[in-house]
Design a protein around this motif. Structure first.
Motif, PDB file in Angstrom:
ATOM      1  N   GLU A   1       0.837  -1.200   0.000  1.00 18.44           N
ATOM      2  CA  GLU A   1       0.000   0.000   0.000  1.00 18.44           C
ATOM      3  C   GLU A   1       0.873   1.252   0.000  1.00 18.44           C
ATOM      4  O   GLU A   1       0.553   2.251  -0.660  1.00 18.44           O
ATOM      5  CB  GLU A   1      -0.925   0.008   1.234  1.00 18.44           C
ATOM      6  N   PHE A   2       1.973   1.199   0.736  1.00 24.28           N
ATOM      7  CA  PHE A   2       2.902   2.330   0.762  1.00 24.28           C
ATOM      8  C   PHE A   2       3.466   2.602  -0.629  1.00 24.28           C
ATOM      9  O   PHE A   2       3.522   3.750  -1.082  1.00 24.28           O
ATOM     10  CB  PHE A   2       4.035   2.047   1.748  1.00 24.28           C
TER      11      PHE A   2
ATOM     12  N   ASP B   1      11.697  16.661   5.481  1.00 27.50           N
ATOM     13  CA  ASP B   1      12.847  16.663   4.577  1.00 27.50           C
ATOM     14  C   ASP B   1      14.119  16.769   5.408  1.00 27.50           C
ATOM     15  O   ASP B   1      14.631  17.853   5.664  1.00 27.50           O
ATOM     16  CB  ASP B   1      12.724  17.829   3.588  1.00 27.50           C
ATOM     17  N   ARG B   2      14.646  15.638   5.799  1.00 28.95           N
ATOM     18  CA  ARG B   2      15.755  15.615   6.766  1.00 28.95           C
ATOM     19  C   ARG B   2      17.025  16.265   6.233  1.00 28.95           C
ATOM     20  O   ARG B   2      17.735  16.950   6.960  1.00 28.95           O
ATOM     21  CB  ARG B   2      16.058  14.172   7.171  1.00 28.95           C
ATOM     22  N   ASN B   3      17.377  16.015   4.957  1.00 27.77           N
ATOM     23  CA  ASN B   3      18.634  16.577   4.448  1.00 27.77           C
ATOM     24  C   ASN B   3      18.451  17.939   3.792  1.00 27.77           C
ATOM     25  O   ASN B   3      19.381  18.496   3.230  1.00 27.77           O
ATOM     26  CB  ASN B   3      19.301  15.607   3.456  1.00 27.77           C
ATOM     27  N   LYS B   4      17.211  18.463   3.863  1.00 28.75           N
ATOM     28  CA  LYS B   4      16.915  19.828   3.416  1.00 28.75           C
ATOM     29  C   LYS B   4      17.310  20.070   1.957  1.00 28.75           C
ATOM     30  O   LYS B   4      17.845  21.122   1.608  1.00 28.75           O
ATOM     31  CB  LYS B   4      17.613  20.868   4.316  1.00 28.75           C
ATOM     32  N   ASP B   5      17.006  19.082   1.088  1.00 27.01           N
ATOM     33  CA  ASP B   5      17.291  19.251  -0.338  1.00 27.01           C
ATOM     34  C   ASP B   5      16.035  19.629  -1.136  1.00 27.01           C
ATOM     35  O   ASP B   5      16.046  19.656  -2.364  1.00 27.01           O
ATOM     36  CB  ASP B   5      17.920  17.990  -0.932  1.00 27.01           C
ATOM     37  N   GLY B   6      14.939  19.896  -0.415  1.00 26.14           N
ATOM     38  CA  GLY B   6      13.725  20.334  -1.080  1.00 26.14           C
ATOM     39  C   GLY B   6      12.890  19.230  -1.680  1.00 26.14           C
ATOM     40  O   GLY B   6      11.965  19.485  -2.467  1.00 26.14           O
ATOM     41  N   GLN B   7      13.172  17.990  -1.308  1.00 23.92           N
ATOM     42  CA  GLN B   7      12.396  16.861  -1.808  1.00 23.92           C
ATOM     43  C   GLN B   7      12.403  15.727  -0.780  1.00 23.92           C
ATOM     44  O   GLN B   7      13.257  15.675   0.093  1.00 23.92           O
ATOM     45  CB  GLN B   7      12.931  16.378  -3.158  1.00 23.92           C
ATOM     46  N   LEU B   8      11.429  14.837  -0.905  1.00 22.75           N
ATOM     47  CA  LEU B   8      11.287  13.732   0.034  1.00 22.75           C
ATOM     48  C   LEU B   8      11.705  12.428  -0.624  1.00 22.75           C
ATOM     49  O   LEU B   8      11.376  12.173  -1.783  1.00 22.75           O
ATOM     50  CB  LEU B   8       9.829  13.619   0.497  1.00 22.75           C
ATOM     51  N   ASP B   9      12.424  11.585   0.136  1.00 21.65           N
ATOM     52  CA  ASP B   9      12.772  10.267  -0.387  1.00 21.65           C
ATOM     53  C   ASP B   9      11.824   9.220   0.206  1.00 21.65           C
ATOM     54  O   ASP B   9      10.894   9.551   0.942  1.00 21.65           O
ATOM     55  CB  ASP B   9      14.238   9.924  -0.121  1.00 21.65           C
ATOM     56  N   LEU B  10      12.081   7.966  -0.099  1.00 17.93           N
ATOM     57  CA  LEU B  10      11.229   6.880   0.393  1.00 17.93           C
ATOM     58  C   LEU B  10      11.086   6.901   1.913  1.00 17.93           C
ATOM     59  O   LEU B  10       9.993   6.715   2.446  1.00 17.93           O
ATOM     60  CB  LEU B  10      11.810   5.528  -0.036  1.00 17.93           C
ATOM     61  N   ASN B  11      12.200   7.106   2.588  1.00 18.60           N
ATOM     62  CA  ASN B  11      12.186   7.057   4.047  1.00 18.60           C
ATOM     63  C   ASN B  11      11.428   8.233   4.654  1.00 18.60           C
ATOM     64  O   ASN B  11      10.768   8.091   5.685  1.00 18.60           O
ATOM     65  CB  ASN B  11      13.629   7.032   4.567  1.00 18.60           C
ATOM     66  N   ASP B  12      11.518   9.394   4.004  1.00 25.41           N
ATOM     67  CA  ASP B  12      10.763  10.556   4.472  1.00 25.41           C
ATOM     68  C   ASP B  12       9.260  10.288   4.387  1.00 25.41           C
ATOM     69  O   ASP B  12       8.508  10.584   5.333  1.00 25.41           O
ATOM     70  CB  ASP B  12      11.104  11.791   3.634  1.00 25.41           C
ATOM     71  N   LEU B  13       8.822   9.724   3.255  1.00 26.84           N
ATOM     72  CA  LEU B  13       7.391   9.451   3.100  1.00 26.84           C
ATOM     73  C   LEU B  13       6.928   8.373   4.074  1.00 26.84           C
ATOM     74  O   LEU B  13       5.805   8.423   4.590  1.00 26.84           O
ATOM     75  CB  LEU B  13       7.069   9.027   1.665  1.00 26.84           C
ATOM     76  N   ALA B  14       7.798   7.403   4.350  1.00 25.84           N
ATOM     77  CA  ALA B  14       7.457   6.357   5.317  1.00 25.84           C
ATOM     78  C   ALA B  14       7.218   6.965   6.698  1.00 25.84           C
ATOM     79  O   ALA B  14       6.340   6.520   7.438  1.00 25.84           O
ATOM     80  CB  ALA B  14       8.569   5.317   5.379  1.00 25.84           C
TER      81      ALA B  14
ATOM     82  N   LEU C   1       3.730   8.755   6.691  1.00 26.96           N
ATOM     83  CA  LEU C   1       2.595   7.833   6.714  1.00 26.96           C
ATOM     84  C   LEU C   1       2.665   6.845   7.876  1.00 26.96           C
ATOM     85  O   LEU C   1       1.801   5.973   8.004  1.00 26.96           O
ATOM     86  CB  LEU C   1       2.516   7.069   5.386  1.00 26.96           C
ATOM     87  N   ALA C   2       3.704   6.981   8.721  1.00 24.46           N
ATOM     88  CA  ALA C   2       3.854   6.107   9.890  1.00 24.46           C
ATOM     89  C   ALA C   2       3.790   4.633   9.490  1.00 24.46           C
ATOM     90  O   ALA C   2       3.067   3.839  10.087  1.00 24.46           O
ATOM     91  CB  ALA C   2       2.796   6.422  10.948  1.00 24.46           C
ATOM     92  N   LEU C   3       4.557   4.270   8.457  1.00 22.14           N
ATOM     93  CA  LEU C   3       4.610   2.884   8.003  1.00 22.14           C
ATOM     94  C   LEU C   3       5.126   1.996   9.117  1.00 22.14           C
ATOM     95  O   LEU C   3       6.134   2.294   9.765  1.00 22.14           O
ATOM     96  CB  LEU C   3       5.520   2.770   6.775  1.00 22.14           C
ATOM     97  N   GLN C   4       4.439   0.891   9.353  1.00 18.52           N
ATOM     98  CA  GLN C   4       4.782   0.004  10.461  1.00 18.52           C
ATOM     99  C   GLN C   4       6.025  -0.836  10.147  1.00 18.52           C
ATOM    100  O   GLN C   4       6.571  -0.803   9.056  1.00 18.52           O
ATOM    101  CB  GLN C   4       3.592  -0.905  10.782  1.00 18.52           C
ATOM    102  N   GLU C   5       6.437  -1.626  11.123  1.00 23.45           N
ATOM    103  CA  GLU C   5       7.675  -2.407  11.034  1.00 23.45           C
ATOM    104  C   GLU C   5       7.674  -3.365   9.847  1.00 23.45           C
ATOM    105  O   GLU C   5       6.641  -3.900   9.452  1.00 23.45           O
ATOM    106  CB  GLU C   5       7.855  -3.196  12.333  1.00 23.45           C
ATOM    107  N   ASN C   6       8.844  -3.552   9.268  1.00 23.84           N
ATOM    108  CA  ASN C   6       9.049  -4.462   8.144  1.00 23.84           C
ATOM    109  C   ASN C   6       8.455  -5.842   8.438  1.00 23.84           C
ATOM    110  O   ASN C   6       8.823  -6.495   9.411  1.00 23.84           O
ATOM    111  CB  ASN C   6      10.554  -4.570   7.885  1.00 23.84           C
TER     112      ASN C   6
END
Length: 319
Positions: A152-153, A205-218, A221-226
């Motif tokens: 779903e993510f 946006d942790r690294n402040k590059d103006g965009q979100l990566d996979l981990n930022d979106l996770a 959305l509070a994606l649960q444990e693997n």
């Protein structure tokens, strides 16, 4: 604490007080306890009114950054104690704030606001506590059930990474927020939507590059444990491996077609890679996805059949 009964020099301990166990006294003690709880509730309500009246999303960001000191996406441990101590100091300046008072207040309100019951606050939970309803756009991300499936993510990721750059830009994030607002039947002005987008970027946006990566979106959305973390296939017997394989395939075969395709493959690949590398990027995910399809997609239909995945993993399953 209830006072000791004059006719009982050696009272027995019960609940919150030292008194004989009569129905009347038990009722009185329970009422005292409820009154204390109500007092705490009233205290926190006053804190909300005084400290956070007219709070907006930008102000909330400053509060979050202050108390999420290690920037791990949670307020927990000492950070959580500091938050509740700060709240009490704001309402009662000059009064002694004891550790017992802080812990008591924390217990009361974590039981109400800690939705995941993990003893820490996620950003959505804190927003629910302190942001006015018309400013609490973070509630858009609350779900009736947690997002516990990477399939779903990945559906969400693929939809909003429109240019397939491997990142979510501010424009794409704005589109995501706009769709969520419509889905929740809310009315938000274009200016307010821009402010929400800017705030989300500033928070996630942790690294402040103006965009979100996979981990930022996770994190958003509070994606649960693997899901795969619960399995140890290499250390299992053949029968246990077969049983675990059935569970794993059923989890990722969301469409129940007997084959993994599209975001189902993405979700499986994401979780597999994160067993080795906890933080992965979309580019690496796409590369490994192609490798997996090359090795497992025997009939080259762009899908991974159950029998094909079993063969790749060296597991014999019933036809």
């Amino acid at each position: 604490m209830c006072r000791q009964a004059a006719h009982d020099p050696a009272p027995r301990r019960w609940g919150y007080c030292c008194l004989p166990k009569t129905k009347e006294i038990q009722y009185y003690c329970e009422e005292q306890h409820r009154a204390a709880s109500a007092s705490d509730s009233a205290l926190f309500a006053r804190i909300m009114d005084i400290e956070f009246d007219n709070l907006n999303a930008g102000d909330f960001l400053l509060i979050w950054r202050r108390f999420d000191a290690d920037d791990n996406g949670y307020i927990e441990g000492k950070e959580l104690d500091d938050f509740f101590r700060h709240m009490m100091m704001k309402l009662r300046p000059g009064e002694e704030i004891t550790e017992d008072k802080v812990q008591q207040l924390k217990r009361r309100f974590m039981s109400a606001y800690d939705l995941t019951a993990d003893g820490r606050l996620q950003i959505h939970e804190l927003a629910n506590m302190i942001l006015p309803e018309d400013e609490n756009f973070l509630l858009l991300f609350r779900r009736e059930t947690p997002l516990d499936n990477s399939v779903e993510f990945m559906k969400i990721w693929r939809k909003y990474d429109m240019d397939r750059s491997g990142f979510i830009s501010a424009v794409e994030l704005k589109s995501f927020l706009k769709d969520l607002i419509v889905q929740h039947k809310k009315a938000v002005s274009p200016r307010k939507l821009d402010k929400y987008t800017e705030t989300m970027m500033n928070i996630f946006d942790r690294n402040k590059d103006g965009q979100l990566d996979l981990n930022d979106l996770a994190r958003i959305l509070a994606l649960q444990e693997n899901f795969l973390l619960q399995f140890k296939i290499d250390a299992s017997s053949q029968e246990e491996r077969k049983r675990d394989f059935e569970k794993i395939f059923a989890h990722y075969d969301v469409s129940k077609t007997g084959a993994l395709e599209g975001p189902e493959v993405d979700g499986f690949v994401k979780d597999m890679m994160e067993l080795v590398k906890p933080s992965i990027g979309a580019t690496d995910l796409d590369k490994f996805r192609q490798v997996l399809l090359c090795h497992c997609d025997m009939n080259r239909d762009g899908k991974i059949q159950k029998s094909e995945l079993a063969l790749c993993l060296g597991i014999k399953v019933k036809p």
